[in-house]
Each structure stands twice: as C-alpha cells, then as structure tokens.
Design a protein around this motif. Structure first.
Motif, short mmCIF file in Angstrom:
data_model
loop_
_atom_site.label_atom_id
_atom_site.label_comp_id
_atom_site.label_asym_id
_atom_site.label_seq_id
_atom_site.Cartn_x
_atom_site.Cartn_y
_atom_site.Cartn_z
N GLY A 1 -40.80 15.97 36.07
CA GLY A 1 -41.31 16.03 34.71
C GLY A 1 -41.03 17.34 34.01
O GLY A 1 -40.99 17.39 32.78
N ALA A 2 -40.79 18.39 34.79
CA ALA A 2 -40.49 19.70 34.21
C ALA A 2 -39.00 19.93 34.06
O ALA A 2 -38.57 21.03 33.67
N GLY A 3 -38.19 18.94 34.40
CA GLY A 3 -36.74 19.09 34.26
C GLY A 3 -36.06 19.78 35.43
O GLY A 3 -34.91 20.22 35.30
N HIS A 4 -36.74 19.85 36.58
CA HIS A 4 -36.16 20.47 37.76
C HIS A 4 -35.81 19.39 38.79
O HIS A 4 -36.44 18.32 38.83
N PRO A 5 -34.82 19.65 39.64
CA PRO A 5 -34.47 18.66 40.67
C PRO A 5 -35.65 18.38 41.58
O PRO A 5 -36.34 19.30 42.04
N SER A 6 -35.92 17.11 41.83
CA SER A 6 -37.02 16.76 42.71
C SER A 6 -36.60 16.75 44.18
O SER A 6 -37.45 16.76 45.07
N TYR A 7 -35.30 16.75 44.43
CA TYR A 7 -34.77 16.73 45.80
C TYR A 7 -33.34 17.25 45.72
O TYR A 7 -32.54 16.78 44.91
N ALA A 8 -33.01 18.22 46.57
CA ALA A 8 -31.72 18.89 46.45
C ALA A 8 -30.58 18.16 47.16
O ALA A 8 -29.41 18.32 46.79
N ASN A 9 -30.88 17.38 48.20
CA ASN A 9 -29.86 16.65 48.96
C ASN A 9 -28.72 17.56 49.43
O ASN A 9 -27.54 17.19 49.38
N ARG A 10 -29.09 18.73 49.92
CA ARG A 10 -28.06 19.69 50.33
C ARG A 10 -27.21 19.18 51.49
O ARG A 10 -26.02 19.50 51.60
N GLN A 11 -27.83 18.39 52.39
CA GLN A 11 -27.08 17.92 53.55
C GLN A 11 -25.92 17.01 53.15
O GLN A 11 -24.80 17.17 53.64
N GLU A 12 -26.19 16.05 52.27
CA GLU A 12 -25.11 15.13 51.91
C GLU A 12 -24.05 15.82 51.07
O GLU A 12 -22.85 15.55 51.22
N ILE A 13 -24.46 16.72 50.20
CA ILE A 13 -23.48 17.49 49.43
C ILE A 13 -22.60 18.30 50.37
O ILE A 13 -21.37 18.32 50.24
N GLU B 1 -15.88 14.33 43.84
CA GLU B 1 -16.60 15.53 43.43
C GLU B 1 -17.97 15.55 44.08
O GLU B 1 -18.63 14.51 44.17
N ALA B 2 -18.38 16.73 44.55
CA ALA B 2 -19.72 16.93 45.10
C ALA B 2 -20.31 18.17 44.43
O ALA B 2 -19.79 19.27 44.61
N VAL B 3 -21.38 17.99 43.69
CA VAL B 3 -21.95 19.07 42.89
C VAL B 3 -23.40 19.29 43.30
O VAL B 3 -24.20 18.35 43.32
N GLU B 4 -23.73 20.53 43.63
CA GLU B 4 -25.09 20.87 44.03
C GLU B 4 -26.04 20.88 42.84
O GLU B 4 -25.63 21.06 41.69
N ALA B 5 -27.31 20.73 43.12
CA ALA B 5 -28.33 20.84 42.09
C ALA B 5 -28.49 22.29 41.66
O ALA B 5 -28.23 23.22 42.43
N THR B 6 -28.90 22.48 40.42
CA THR B 6 -29.30 23.79 39.93
C THR B 6 -30.77 23.72 39.52
O THR B 6 -31.42 22.70 39.70
N ASP B 7 -31.28 24.79 38.97
CA ASP B 7 -32.68 24.79 38.54
C ASP B 7 -32.95 23.74 37.47
O ASP B 7 -34.08 23.27 37.32
N SER B 8 -31.91 23.37 36.73
CA SER B 8 -32.14 22.45 35.60
C SER B 8 -31.23 21.22 35.62
O SER B 8 -31.23 20.45 34.65
N SER B 9 -30.47 21.02 36.70
CA SER B 9 -29.60 19.84 36.76
C SER B 9 -29.66 19.24 38.15
O SER B 9 -29.83 19.94 39.15
N ALA B 10 -29.51 17.93 38.22
CA ALA B 10 -29.55 17.22 39.49
C ALA B 10 -28.20 17.30 40.20
O ALA B 10 -27.16 17.51 39.57
N TRP B 11 -28.22 17.13 41.50
CA TRP B 11 -26.98 17.03 42.27
C TRP B 11 -26.31 15.69 41.95
O TRP B 11 -26.95 14.75 41.48
N HIS B 12 -25.00 15.63 42.22
CA HIS B 12 -24.35 14.32 42.12
C HIS B 12 -23.10 14.26 42.99
O HIS B 12 -22.51 15.28 43.35
N LEU B 13 -22.73 13.04 43.33
CA LEU B 13 -21.52 12.73 44.07
C LEU B 13 -20.73 11.69 43.31
O LEU B 13 -21.30 10.70 42.82
N LEU B 14 -19.43 11.90 43.19
CA LEU B 14 -18.52 10.89 42.67
C LEU B 14 -17.75 10.32 43.85
O LEU B 14 -16.94 11.01 44.47
N LEU B 15 -18.02 9.06 44.17
CA LEU B 15 -17.51 8.46 45.39
C LEU B 15 -16.64 7.25 45.11
O LEU B 15 -16.77 6.57 44.09
#
Length: 354
Positions: A73-85, A105-119
């Motif tokens: 709700g505050a715009g922060h990642p709720s889960y970083a998923n560092r292992q899969e990244i 592409e594998a992109v880590e989360a930041t304080d204000s953006s979610a992680w993502h994978l393009l698979l």
C-alpha cells in the motif's frame, strides 16, 4: 485479448530495448503489446503477453511471460524474490540449453519498483503432465528425472558454489535452524497432538538429537550441487509431441546448495503413495544415476546415492511440520506427513539414527 492494465515493463518501448539487449531482436521494434492472460498469486503476478513487431524482428518471440512482484500500500515491494532473480541472472546462463525457460531480462526490486522476469513462453510448446495431485506416467517420470540429473550435474561440486553462487551454512547457522525446527515441532504437537503418537514423537526427538552428526554430510561440501527445493512434477513442463524441445523446470524461488537427492526424495517419497513409489522408485533412481555419470559426475558411487536418498527422506519428515506452520492447507501437509512416514519405514531410514 485485453490490452489494459499493462505495467511499464510491458510497454512496447521497454520490451524493444530489453529484447535487443538479450540479442533476440534485430533492427525492428515492438509495435504493440496485448495481455493474453494473467495468473495472480500471493507473491507474484504472471502475465502472458502477445507482441506485434515492426521491421526486422529476427528471432524475437511472438509471446512472452512477464512474472513480477507486487507493491504494498505504500508503494514498496512486498517480496523481493532475490533467489529467483539470482537464479536467472547467475545460474541459468551456465546450464545446458533447454532445461529452464530462456530469460530475456531479470530485474531486481528497488525501494519503489517490483522485481520482474521476462521469460520464454512455453504455453504452446510444452504442457504440465497431470492435474495435481495425480502423478505422471512412468515414461514422463523418466524424462523428468533425466532433466533433473542434467541440472544437478551441471553444477555438481562447481567451484563457484558458495563463492559467487549461493552460500554455505556454517555450523552456527545450522544450530540456529535446528533450534527453530525444535520450537516449530513443539508448537505443531501442541496443536495437532493426535497426529503425533509417542512413537512418532520419539522419531523426531532422535532426529533432533542426531542432527549434528547427520549434518556432517552437508558440511563436507562434497558431492553437492544446486537443488530446486520444490521439485514436484507440476513444476516441470514437458515438450508437446508436435514441436516442444526438452523438459523445462520452472519456479526457482527456493533453490539452494545441498544434496541432489533432496529434490528426488521430495518428488517421489513425499508426494507419491507407497504402491506407485515402490514399483518405480528404484528404476528411476537407477536412471537418474546413469544420467549423472553420462553428464560428467565422477567420484560418486551408486551406494552414495542410496545413502543420500535415505537421508533426504528422513529430513523430509520436517517439511509437513513447516508447511503447517506456514498455514499451508491441511489437505497438503497431512497427506505429505503420512506419505513420508511410510517412506521412512519402507527405506529403513530409522537405521540412520542408530
């Protein structure tokens, strides 16, 4: 197809740049993106995207899978998923082709953006063998364990393990985990005491008492590899007869460094009922071992595989307890508990505690 609610990582300009960086898009560009479907989960949202191109697209894919995390709700990642990244960034590129989905592409989360994978999208080329909880056919199981052996062999005793890829637990960390498991088991028995008659409680006590000795196998750091950690058969995509290539293993959020048999024991001893397991377990282990040798593993004999498998089965009696603590539905953990207890008896795993 719907086109609304696409995140920034799915817009045409962004995907053009990402696919060019990955080397699959030529001088063309993504002209339009449409969302075909979406699959929400507690910690992620997976979208299937259709891409239209303009100009020379080369080998660029017509479909992509965008898997990404949620923001709170505050715009922060709720889960970083560092292992899969980390898996798709550091480990997948060193695997043989066609064992896991291609990652663009594998992109880590930041304080204000979610992680993502393009698979790579495997929807049209691959399929999941059965609906949970039914096991695959024997032939499908053979292809699954062959693929798993190739994954394990690729990282078997690799010098990067624990250095630039993953980390080893030291004895202090193992002791902390063990204390946590003892507490978790005490809470489980307080709540589900009838599931734990005296003979079962004694088995857990003996396992906890023997844990420092049994953990010497892990702390040897020999004949270990990268394991998936959740290698049930519904995490494997099998190739369709009309065009797919290679069994692919998905969902790498829980990988770690450990004995390869942890994946095999979870797949068979915990998730299969005794009659099926007894009929095909030995044959599948034989085929798995032959595949390890064929893909370069040396200094690991067949008896060592059996010893590791039995130890992995024994440790798995802790998994249902953890699942209950994590609020996994009883229809999952209770069946897992009963099946793994039967496997412990069948395989003589209590002998490891003597």
């Amino acid at each position: 197809m719907t086109t609304n609610a696409l995140p920034p990582a799915a817009n045409a300009e962004y995907l053009t740049a990402a696919l060019r960086r990955s080397g699959v898009l030529g001088d063309g560009c993504v002209r339009e993106v449409a969302m075909v479907s979406s699959f929400p989960k507690l910690r992620s949202l997976t979208r299937r995207l259709h891409l239209d191109y303009e100009g020379q697209a080369g080998d660029a894919p017509p479909f992509l899978i965008l898997k990404m995390g949620h923001l709170d709700g505050a715009g922060h990642p709720s889960y970083a998923n560092r292992q899969e990244i980390a898996f798709y960034r550091d480990i997948a590129p060193a695997l043989p082709a066609r064992l896991v989905p291609n990652c663009f592409e594998a992109v880590e989360a930041t304080d204000s953006s979610a992680w993502h994978l393009l698979l790579e999208d495997l929807t049209d080329s691959h399929f999941i063998a059965t609906e949970w909880p039914l096991p695959p056919t024997f032939a499908q199981c053979e292809s699954i364990v062959q693929a798993l052996a190739r994954v394990h062999a690729a990282w078997w005793d690799n010098p990067r393990l624990g250095v630039s890829v993953g980390s080893w637990r030291d004895t202090a960390a193992s002791d902390r985990i063990l204390r946590s498991l003892v507490d978790q088991f005490a809470r489980f028995t307080d709540r589900y005491g009838e599931m734990m008659p005296p003979e079962r409680r004694d088995l857990y006590k003996r396992l906890f008492d023997s844990a420092p000795r049994l953990l010497a196998r892990y702390h040897s750091r020999r004949n270990l590899t990268i394991i998936h950690g959740d290698a049930h058969t519904w995490n494997f995509f099998l190739p369709r007869p009309d065009g797919g290539e290679g069994v692919r293993l998905l969902d790498w959020e829980g990988w770690s460094l450990d004995t390869a048999t942890d994946d095999l024991a979870y797949m068979m001893a915990m998730l299969w009922y005794p009659d099926r397991r007894r009929r095909i377990e030995r044959t599948l282990l034989d085929g798995y071992y032959a595949a390890l040798l064929a893909h370069g593993v040396r200094g690991y004999d067949r008896k060592a595989l059996d010893d590791d498998y039995r130890l992995s089965v024994l440790w798995l009696i802790l998994r249902p307890v953890g699942q209950a603590a994590g609020n996994i539905a009883p229809r999952v953990w209770w069946n897992n508990l009963e099946r793994i207890m039967l496997a412990v008896d069948d395989l003589g795993c209590r002998d490891l505690l003597d």
